[in-house]
Structure formats: structure tokens, C-alpha cells
Design an enzyme around this catalytic site. Structure first.
Site, PDB file in Angstrom:
ATOM      1  N   LYS A  81       0.838  -1.198   0.000  1.00 55.84           N
ATOM      2  CA  LYS A  81       0.000   0.000   0.000  1.00 55.84           C
ATOM      3  C   LYS A  81       0.874   1.250   0.000  1.00 55.84           C
ATOM      4  O   LYS A  81       1.913   1.295   0.673  1.00 55.84           O
ATOM      5  CB  LYS A  81      -0.908  -0.034   1.228  1.00 55.84           C
ATOM      6  CG  LYS A  81      -1.924   1.092   1.308  1.00 55.84           C
ATOM      7  CD  LYS A  81      -2.815   0.872   2.520  1.00 55.84           C
ATOM      8  CE  LYS A  81      -3.817   1.996   2.715  1.00 55.84           C
ATOM      9  NZ  LYS A  81      -4.694   1.764   3.894  1.00 55.84           N
ATOM     10  N   SER A  94     -10.004   0.293   7.233  1.00 57.96           N
ATOM     11  CA  SER A  94      -9.439   0.408   5.886  1.00 57.96           C
ATOM     12  C   SER A  94      -8.983  -0.885   5.239  1.00 57.96           C
ATOM     13  O   SER A  94      -8.641  -0.900   4.061  1.00 57.96           O
ATOM     14  CB  SER A  94      -8.267   1.398   5.894  1.00 57.96           C
ATOM     15  OG  SER A  94      -8.735   2.696   6.129  1.00 57.96           O
ATOM     16  N   SER A 138      -9.176   2.635   3.261  1.00 56.20           N
ATOM     17  CA  SER A 138      -8.213   3.262   2.368  1.00 56.20           C
ATOM     18  C   SER A 138      -7.338   2.285   1.601  1.00 56.20           C
ATOM     19  O   SER A 138      -6.503   2.694   0.795  1.00 56.20           O
ATOM     20  CB  SER A 138      -7.324   4.212   3.182  1.00 56.20           C
ATOM     21  OG  SER A 138      -6.600   3.499   4.165  1.00 56.20           O
TER      22      SER A 138
END
Length: 477
Positions: free
Chosen positions: A80, A179, A155
Site C-alpha cells: 500500500k 481500511s 483506504s
């Protein structure tokens, strides 16, 4: 005929060890799918083909040398873009850091490499990970592969898209308010938010608030458990340390173990007043409860009244505090998106006393909540209140504060367990009549990922989901 991306991560690792497929072949297959298909999905902010190919060559050299090999040698994955990766552009989803290249790895990146995985790039994330959906001014939104007119969640939206679309078999995400679980639910994946302290946030991380942690996104429970094994463990100096598993035990082994008969609490109390579940979400939640009962578990309602009214405003203050120390040069603050600027301004407006009282309120509440629910082995809760949202839905009332209000209504259950630090997973047991995934959340006792992994594997065996794929799965160059 099956393709390489039809193999699970563990199957890919086994094929590499058996020399049935090479790490280079796996990496080239992943890169080809990203190149051909990601333009319409937005899974990646940065793809690193040269680096991935070099690591694949190194993996092949290790195979030739023999000896003890890491468990996931040669398996492609992705990191990520909220996590520092030495020598690789790391943007945090922000134009303010579009050219930032860190000189150090986050600890989780180092651990993934030590396990033998090969990162093919950095996955899409909203600016500094604040929203529960993924969109930014660098590459735009991460889109749900099941319906690209809808947002993939956040996210860790890019990570979830990369797995759901068959670019990589599993990926690292992070979860500070939902997330990992939110995009897992939206994209039909299994995602784990581990206990506080299970995975190190070193060398920077979110130790002050204690809300955020890395976690795996995968198509199967066993793949997620293997990735959790790779990432788990403290670093010297960490402020939170989750108790380790017994010597010789692994999360992967726990996925092959029956959970026993459990007492499961149906939890439906939200900190958001007037929260209601959309019919399809309510159907998924009720269906999960019935499935658990059919497997022999005792399912009971958790009494309402456990949430202190101060929890939500205290969480909002603590969430805003994390925006006050963003690594943005002063001359680039004006490049921040409206939501980030609003969060940062809100955090900077807090007094030291406001900040400390908010942190204190969350700690006190956490102790009370964990005690009040200690009679249950696992809690069952919704992940989201609605089905996946269309692109731009969150800003229809305006940016900044109105955007945040919509997010609170949409993701009304997940952040509670970042506050308490309990492990939680999203299990993909339900699809709507229109073909959209709807996950359901299971929450464990503090530091008890073991029960969640075993129970999730039991659910997967009872209602297999790994063979369900969006249309993009069968597409190629």
C-alpha cells in the site's frame, strides 16, 4: 484452461518450490495483467517492473542454491502506498508528495521481502488514508471490479482491487478505522485487521493514537493467514506488543483447525444515531448469523447501551490529531485535498487538553467495552451500512465536513474495533441480486486472531467463496 492467477498464493509458493513455475513467470504474468487491465480499475499508483524482475531473478538464484527457503518465495504481492518503500516512489496518495522517494523501508515491507514475496508496485490509496473510499488527484479512484462505476472502498482500495482482479493473489493493506475490512467487504475478499501490536508500525507508524495497523487482503483464509504470519511480530521499541502464538504455532495452521462451539454475539449498536442497514446489508448480516447457527455455534444479541455517547466525538478528535503531523512541506500544504485540509485544520485547532481528554476517553471506553463483551468468544457485526457507493457519492453534499459526515454514516461500525484494538475480519459470505459483494464482520477477543482465523476457515468451507470472480478475472491482454 486455468491461468497462473487462478492459483492461490500458497499454491503459487508450492509450485515455485516444486519448480513447476518460476518466480519470473509469476511476476511477468502479474505485470502483464496490470498493464492490460488496471487502466480501468485504478489498483496501482506506481508499478515497479524492473525491481520486481530483479527480485524474481534473485528468488530463482536462491532456488538453485537450495537450502532453507522462505515460505512465500517468488509469490507476487503489492504494498500500500501509505508504507515507505526504500528507493520506490511513495506518495501517500497526495500530490504534495508525488515525487517522494524514501530511503528506508517500513518494518512490514522488510518482513514481506524476508518471507520471499515480490512486490510489483504500490497500491492506490486516498490522500494519507483518511477516507473510507479510495480516490486522489494522482490516478483517480480505485474502482470495484464487480462494478467499475462504484468505489472500491478505502483506504486499502487499491490493494483490494489488485487481489479481486487477479493481479496478485494477496496484498498488504492497513486499517486505522476500517481500511482493510471495508474494501474486503466491497470487493468480495477476506481481510484481517489484526490486534493492536500484532504487526509493528515501525519505524514511524501510528503509535500515538494506536488506531492503525497493517493487515492482509486475500481471496482465501489460508492465504491471509500465511500473509499474517509473514507480517506479524514486534520490533524493538514498539509501544504495543500482542502476545505471540505458542512456539511452533502459526496462523496458517490455525486455518486448518476446527474452532469448536462458540458463543457469538450479534452486535448492531452504532455510534452514529439513527443508523440503519440497507436491506441487502441487513440480509447479509442475518444470513451470516443463520450460517453460524447451522454450524453449531450459539448466536445471541449483544445488549445495546454499551456505547458511551462521548466515543464518536472523541474518536473524531483523535482521528483529526493524526492529520496534524503529516510529512508535508510547508510550501505544499495548499496542495492537500479539501478533506485532508479540513481534518488538519480541525486537529490543529485542538488544545493539548482536548487532545489528551479524547485519548483518555477512548482508553477508558475500550476497557469498559471489552469487559462488557467478554462473555462472547466472537462478535458478529456489519462492516458497512450500505452496498458499494457510486463514484463521487461521498462528495455530493460537498467536500470536507459534508464528505466526512457521509463516511460516518456509511462506515458506522468498523472504527470501534480500532479503538478497542481487538482483531476483526471481513468475511465475504453474501452477494446482492445485482452481483455486488457484501461482507460481514467477525470480531475477536483482544489478541485472539486464532479463533477468528479458525472460524473464518470453517465458514469458507461451509460456503466457499474463492471461486467467485468479477468479469475482469477472465480478461487478458
Amino acid at each position: 484452461m486455468s491461468q497462473l492467477h487462478d492459483l492461490t498464493a500458497l499454491e503459487q509458493a508450492a509450485a515455485v518450490r516444486a519448480k513447476e513455475v518460476s518466480p519470473t513467470e509469476l511476476v511477468e504474468h502479474a505485470l502483464a495483467r496490470i498493464d492490460a487491465l488496471d487502466v480501468g480499475l485504478g489498483a496501482f499508483l506506481t508499478v515497479t517492473p524492473d525491481r520486481a524482475r530483479a527480485q524474481a531473478a534473485e528468488a530463482e538464484a536462491r532456488l538453485r542454491e537450495g537450502g532453507e527457503l522462505p515460505p512465500l518465495l517468488g509469490v507476487p504481492t503489492a504494498v500500500k502506498d501509505l508504507n515507505n518503500t526504500a528507493g520506490v516512489r511513495t506518495t501517500f496518495g497526495s500530490t504534495a508528495l508525488a515525487d517522494f522517494v524514501p530511503q528506508v523501508d517500513d518494518a512490514v515491507v522488510t518482513r514481506l521481502a524476508a518471507a520471499g514475496t515480490i512486490s510489483v508496485g504500490k497500491t492506490n490509496t486516498p490522500e494519507f488514508g483518511f477516507p473510507c473510499y479510495t480516490d486522489n488527484e494522482l490516478v483517480g479512484p480505485a474502482r470495484c471490479p464487480w462494478d467499475p462505476s462504484r468505489l472500491a472502498g478505502g483506504s486499502s482500495g487499491g490493494a483490494a482491487v489488485a487481489v479481486a482482479a487477479g493481479f496478485v493473489p494477496f496484498a498488504q493493506g492497513s486499517d486505522g478505522g476500517g481500511s482493510v475490512r471495508i474494501p474486503a467487504s466491497i470487493n468480495g475478499l477476506f481481510g484481517i485487521k489484526p490486534s493492536r501490536g500484532r504487526i509493528s508500525n515501525a519505524p514511524y507508524g501510528s503509535e500515538v493514537t494506536g488506531l492503525g495497523t497493517s493487515g492482509p487482503l486475500a481471496r482465501t483464509v489460508r492465504d491471509a493467514a500465511a500473509l499474517l504470519d509473514a507480517m506479524a511480530g514486534p520490533e524493538i521499541g514498539d509501544p504495543f506488543w500482542a502476545p505471540p502464538l505458542p512456539p511452533g504455532e502459526t496462523f496458517l495452521a490455525l486455518a486448518d483447525r476446527e474452532p469448536g462451539r462458540l458463543r457469538i454475539g450479534r452486535y448492531t449498536e452504532s455510534a452514529m444515531p439513527g443508523t440503519e442497514l440497507e436491506p441487502e446489508v441487513a440480509a447479509a448480516f442475518e444470513d451470516a448469523g443463520r450460517l453460524l447457527e447451522s454450524l453449531g455455534h450459539v448466536v445471541e444479541d449483544v445488549p445495546h447501551g454499551l456505547l458511551d455517547p462521548a466515543v464518536l466525538p472523541s474518536f473524531e478528535r483523535v482521528w483529526a490529531l493524526s492529520a496534524t503531523t503529516l510529512p508535508v512541506p510547508p510550501d505544499r500544504v495548499d496542495r492537500l485535498q479539501p478533506l485532508t485540509r479540513w481534518m488538519r485544520d480541525r486537529g490543529l485547532a485542538l488544545s493539548a487538553r482536548d487532545a489528551m481528554e479524547a485519548m483518555f476517553a477512548l482508553r477508558v471506553f475500550s476497557r469498559q467495552f471489552v469487559r462488557a463483551t467478554a462473555g462472547f468468544d466472537v462478535l458478529l457485526a456489519p462492516v458497512l451500512t450500505m452496498t458499494p457507493r457510486p463514484i463521487s457519492w461521498f462528495t455530493e453534499d460537498g467536500e470536507g465536513a459534508p464528505d466526512f459526515e457521509r463516511q460516518k454514516r456509511y462506515a458506522a461500525f468498523t472504527a470501534l474495533f480500532n479503538v478497542t484494538g481487538q482483531p476483526a475480519v471481513s468475511v465475504p459470505l453474501h452477494w446482492t441480486d445485482g452481483g455486488l459483494p457484501v461482507g460481514t464482520m467477525l470480531v475477536g477477543r483482544p489478541a485472539d486472531e486464532a479463533t477468528l482465523v479458525s472460524l473464518s476457515a470453517q465458514l469458507e468451507a461451509a460456503r466457499p467463496w474463492a471461486g467467485r470472480h468479477p468479469a475482469v478475472w477472465t480478461e487478458s491482454r
